[in-house]
Design a protein around this motif. Structure first.
Motif, mmCIF file in Angstrom:
data_model
loop_
_atom_site.group_PDB
_atom_site.id
_atom_site.type_symbol
_atom_site.label_atom_id
_atom_site.label_comp_id
_atom_site.label_asym_id
_atom_site.label_seq_id
_atom_site.Cartn_x
_atom_site.Cartn_y
_atom_site.Cartn_z
ATOM 1 N N THR A 34 0.903 -1.365 -0.106
ATOM 2 C CA THR A 34 0.174 0.037 -0.074
ATOM 3 C C THR A 34 0.951 1.230 0.043
ATOM 4 O OG1 THR A 34 -0.166 0.117 2.394
ATOM 5 C CG2 THR A 34 -1.958 -1.276 1.078
ATOM 6 N N ARG A 57 3.078 13.744 15.305
ATOM 7 C CA ARG A 57 1.743 13.589 15.340
ATOM 8 C C ARG A 57 1.214 14.533 16.395
ATOM 9 N NH1 ARG A 57 -1.378 8.064 13.847
ATOM 10 N NH2 ARG A 57 -0.931 8.009 11.677
ATOM 11 N N PRO A 62 -4.649 5.206 17.413
ATOM 12 C CA PRO A 62 -4.109 3.921 17.190
ATOM 13 C C PRO A 62 -3.531 3.615 16.037
ATOM 14 C CG PRO A 62 -6.563 4.167 17.084
ATOM 15 C CD PRO A 62 -6.074 5.483 17.267
ATOM 16 N N ILE A 64 -1.581 0.655 13.411
ATOM 17 C CA ILE A 64 -1.864 -0.672 12.690
ATOM 18 C C ILE A 64 -0.779 -1.565 13.227
ATOM 19 C CG2 ILE A 64 -2.222 -2.000 10.466
ATOM 20 C CD1 ILE A 64 -3.627 0.488 9.374
ATOM 21 N N HIS A 66 1.249 -4.992 12.134
ATOM 22 C CA HIS A 66 1.559 -5.800 11.050
ATOM 23 C C HIS A 66 2.131 -6.853 11.642
ATOM 24 C CE1 HIS A 66 1.455 -1.521 9.693
ATOM 25 N NE2 HIS A 66 1.214 -2.057 8.336
ATOM 26 N N THR A 117 -9.270 -2.453 21.600
ATOM 27 C CA THR A 117 -9.237 -3.041 20.390
ATOM 28 C C THR A 117 -7.851 -2.587 19.894
ATOM 29 O OG1 THR A 117 -9.944 -0.860 19.410
ATOM 30 C CG2 THR A 117 -11.605 -2.409 19.963
ATOM 31 N N ALA A 119 -5.781 -2.943 15.683
ATOM 32 C CA ALA A 119 -5.686 -2.845 14.077
ATOM 33 C C ALA A 119 -4.895 -3.713 13.751
ATOM 34 C CB ALA A 119 -5.747 -1.452 13.415
ATOM 35 N N ARG A 121 -3.154 -6.273 10.494
ATOM 36 C CA ARG A 121 -2.942 -6.501 9.060
ATOM 37 C C ARG A 121 -1.582 -7.436 8.545
ATOM 38 N NH1 ARG A 121 -1.280 -4.375 3.824
ATOM 39 N NH2 ARG A 121 0.138 -2.587 4.134
ATOM 40 N N PRO A 142 2.288 3.232 11.052
ATOM 41 C CA PRO A 142 1.633 4.294 10.274
ATOM 42 C C PRO A 142 2.439 4.519 8.971
ATOM 43 C CG PRO A 142 2.837 5.194 11.994
ATOM 44 C CD PRO A 142 3.262 3.880 12.281
ATOM 45 N N GLU A 180 -3.435 3.604 1.333
ATOM 46 C CA GLU A 180 -3.516 2.838 2.582
ATOM 47 C C GLU A 180 -4.549 1.610 2.359
ATOM 48 O OE1 GLU A 180 -3.586 6.115 2.036
ATOM 49 O OE2 GLU A 180 -2.028 6.820 3.656
ATOM 50 N N SER A 181 -4.376 0.919 3.294
ATOM 51 C CA SER A 181 -5.338 -0.233 3.407
ATOM 52 C C SER A 181 -6.721 0.167 3.898
ATOM 53 C CB SER A 181 -4.926 -1.428 4.500
ATOM 54 O OG SER A 181 -4.693 -0.671 5.735
ATOM 55 N N ARG A 195 -12.113 3.387 7.158
ATOM 56 C CA ARG A 195 -11.627 3.863 6.061
ATOM 57 C C ARG A 195 -11.500 3.160 4.703
ATOM 58 N NH1 ARG A 195 -4.932 4.615 6.795
ATOM 59 N NH2 ARG A 195 -5.004 2.601 6.390
HETATM 60 O O1 TXA Z 1 -1.818 0.467 4.466
HETATM 61 C C1 TXA Z 1 -1.908 1.058 5.492
HETATM 62 O O2 TXA Z 1 -2.684 0.768 6.258
HETATM 63 C C2 TXA Z 1 -0.464 1.613 5.964
HETATM 64 C C3 TXA Z 1 0.636 0.640 5.661
HETATM 65 C C4 TXA Z 1 1.799 1.083 6.526
HETATM 66 O O3 TXA Z 1 0.403 -0.553 6.598
HETATM 67 N N1 TXA Z 1 -0.513 1.830 7.488
HETATM 68 C C5 TXA Z 1 -1.516 3.133 7.932
HETATM 69 O O4 TXA Z 1 -1.368 3.366 8.957
HETATM 70 O O5 TXA Z 1 -2.201 3.706 6.947
HETATM 71 P P1 TXA Z 1 -2.106 4.820 9.761
HETATM 72 O O6 TXA Z 1 -1.543 4.846 11.150
HETATM 73 O O7 TXA Z 1 -1.571 5.896 8.816
HETATM 74 O O8 TXA Z 1 -3.502 4.392 9.823
HETATM 75 C C6 TXA Z 1 -4.244 3.737 10.843
HETATM 76 C C7 TXA Z 1 -5.663 3.688 10.682
HETATM 77 C C8 TXA Z 1 -6.317 5.259 11.121
HETATM 78 O O9 TXA Z 1 -7.358 5.673 10.508
HETATM 79 C C9 TXA Z 1 -6.662 4.676 12.636
HETATM 80 O O10 TXA Z 1 -7.523 5.540 13.174
HETATM 81 C C10 TXA Z 1 -7.427 3.301 12.182
HETATM 82 O O11 TXA Z 1 -6.390 2.907 11.350
HETATM 83 N N2 TXA Z 1 -7.029 2.314 13.536
HETATM 84 C C11 TXA Z 1 -5.897 1.715 14.084
HETATM 85 N N3 TXA Z 1 -6.282 1.066 15.142
HETATM 86 C C12 TXA Z 1 -7.310 1.445 15.417
HETATM 87 C C13 TXA Z 1 -8.494 0.937 16.471
HETATM 88 N N4 TXA Z 1 -8.019 0.166 17.518
HETATM 89 N N5 TXA Z 1 -9.672 1.275 16.344
HETATM 90 C C14 TXA Z 1 -10.350 1.977 15.270
HETATM 91 N N6 TXA Z 1 -9.360 2.439 14.418
HETATM 92 C C15 TXA Z 1 -8.291 2.282 14.327
#
Ligand code: TXA
Ligand code: MG
Length: 316
Positions: A34, A57, A62, A64, A66, A117, A119, A121, A142, A180-181, A195
């Motif tokens: 991604t 930030r 939260p 993701i 991996h 919770t 996230a 992947r 992230p 992103e995913s 998302r």
């Molecule tokens: O493609 C992707 O997902 C990339 C690659 C590096 O894997 N990662 C990414 O991470 O985009 P980041 O941190 O930019 O986005 C994480 C998203 C955010 O919208 C965040 O709010 C949501 O995932 N998220 C993560 N943990 C969560 C949780 N426990 N509950 C709700 N939303 C969560």
């Protein structure tokens, strides 16, 4: 002095160096299908705090986590039949599932921003998978850009953004997907799209046999990713900018204090404070106290993210 670029071609040596850096609590940028991720050991509070610091930030969203495969994902999150089915169908790939944390997980609370919770992947890029297997720890990541900037899809983008602030940038070529995913929340009865991303919603709906709800804000508008997201709410009232506890309260300290019940950082180190924030709040949030008084935290660097979360935790 010899100037060496942190950008390294993907090979067994660079993967081994990256894995060592991660195990030692450092940051590594790595390719996924991604976007490029800025990774840290998801079980290490200080390493995860470093991600927020490096990205600049302003709040702790939260992250993701991996993992190399579905089986290892089961060690950090609880999979029901739906999650298992989606994992089998779309992993490795551009799908992130938000699930309940496995009570046995050693994941840092900061990784989940204090939420119950997580996230998860399983990325499809060979470089990411080799790294995840080699390091054998869950990796929080992230996108590898500074806060508010666009996500990087080449190692050069990451290098231009961070220079040598990141010790190792693994170069796995341009990302094939480039967005992103897709993030789906499976914690409740109805699956919720948090998302849109690399896996089309239609494919997910077909696999689930039902439509996805779209996350909305309090006004019923679709919730923008990363905005007004879920956040940790302690059950005790939080009182900010306190210099001392009143009877019954716990005192969460910052900087030197003889009276703090727990201290975010006695030496006033913001990275240490970020690393301790959610675990200390969880520890103090119990029936032995009537509330949690929090000493002031300077509003600079990671302190902005700390104060953002404290303000949300304190909101009535
Ligand atoms: O493609 C992707 O997902 C990339 C690659 C590096 O894997 N990662 C990414 O991470 O985009 P980041 O941190 O930019 O986005 C994480 C998203 C955010 O919208 C965040 O709010 C949501 O995932 N998220 C993560 N943990 C969560 C949780 N426990 N509950 C709700 N939303 C969560
Ligand atoms: Mg991002």
């Amino acid at each position: 002095m010899i100037q060496t670029s942190p950008i390294r071609p993907l090979d067994p040596d660079s993967i081994a160096a990256a894995a060592e850096t991660l195990k030692a609590g450092g940051l590594v940028a790595f390719p996924t299908e991604t976007v490029y991720g800025l990774g840290a050991d998801a079980t290490n509070d200080l390493a995860v705090a470093r991600i927020f610091e490096t990205k600049g930030r302003p709040r702790f969203n939260p992250l993701i986590v991996h993992l190399p495969d579905l089986e290892s994902a089961g060690t950090v999150a609880l999979f029901d039949n739906r999650a298992d089915a989606l994992g089998r169908k779309f992993w490795p790939g551009a799908l992130t599932l938000v699930l309940a944390r496995n009570p046995d997980t050693k994941l840092s609370k900061l990784t989940s921003a204090g939420l119950p919770t997580v996230a998860v992947r399983v990325p499809a890029h060979d470089g990411a998978r080799m790294l995840l297997k080699e390091v054998a720890h869950p990796i929080a990541a992230p996108s590898a850009n500074r806060s508010g900037r666009i996500s990087p899809t080449t190692a050069r983008h990451v290098g231009d953004e961070f220079g040598d602030e990141i010790a190792v940038i693994l170069d796995g070529g341009p990302c094939q997907i480039g967005v992103e995913s897709t993030v789906v929340d499976l914690c409740g009865e109805a699956p919720i799209l948090l998302r849109p991303g690399g896996v089309p919603v239609e494919a997910l709906e077909e696999a689930l046999g039902r439509t996805l709800s779209v996350a909305t804000d309090d006004a019923g508008k679709p919730r923008a990713p990363g905005m007004a997201g879920p956040h940790y709410r302690p059950s005790l009232p939080i009182r900010l900018d306190a210099t001392a506890a009143i009877p019954g309260e716990a005192l969460l300290g910052f900087g030197p204090s003889d009276t703090a019940t727990l201290n975010l950082s006695a030496s006033a180190d913001l990275r240490e404070a970020a690393a301790n924030l959610f675990s200390h709040l969880h520890t103090l949030d119990n029936k032995n106290y009537t509330g949690i008084a929090v000493m002031p935290v300077p509003d600079r660097g990671l302190g902005r993210a700390i104060n953002d979360r404290l303000l949300r935790a304190a909101a009535p």
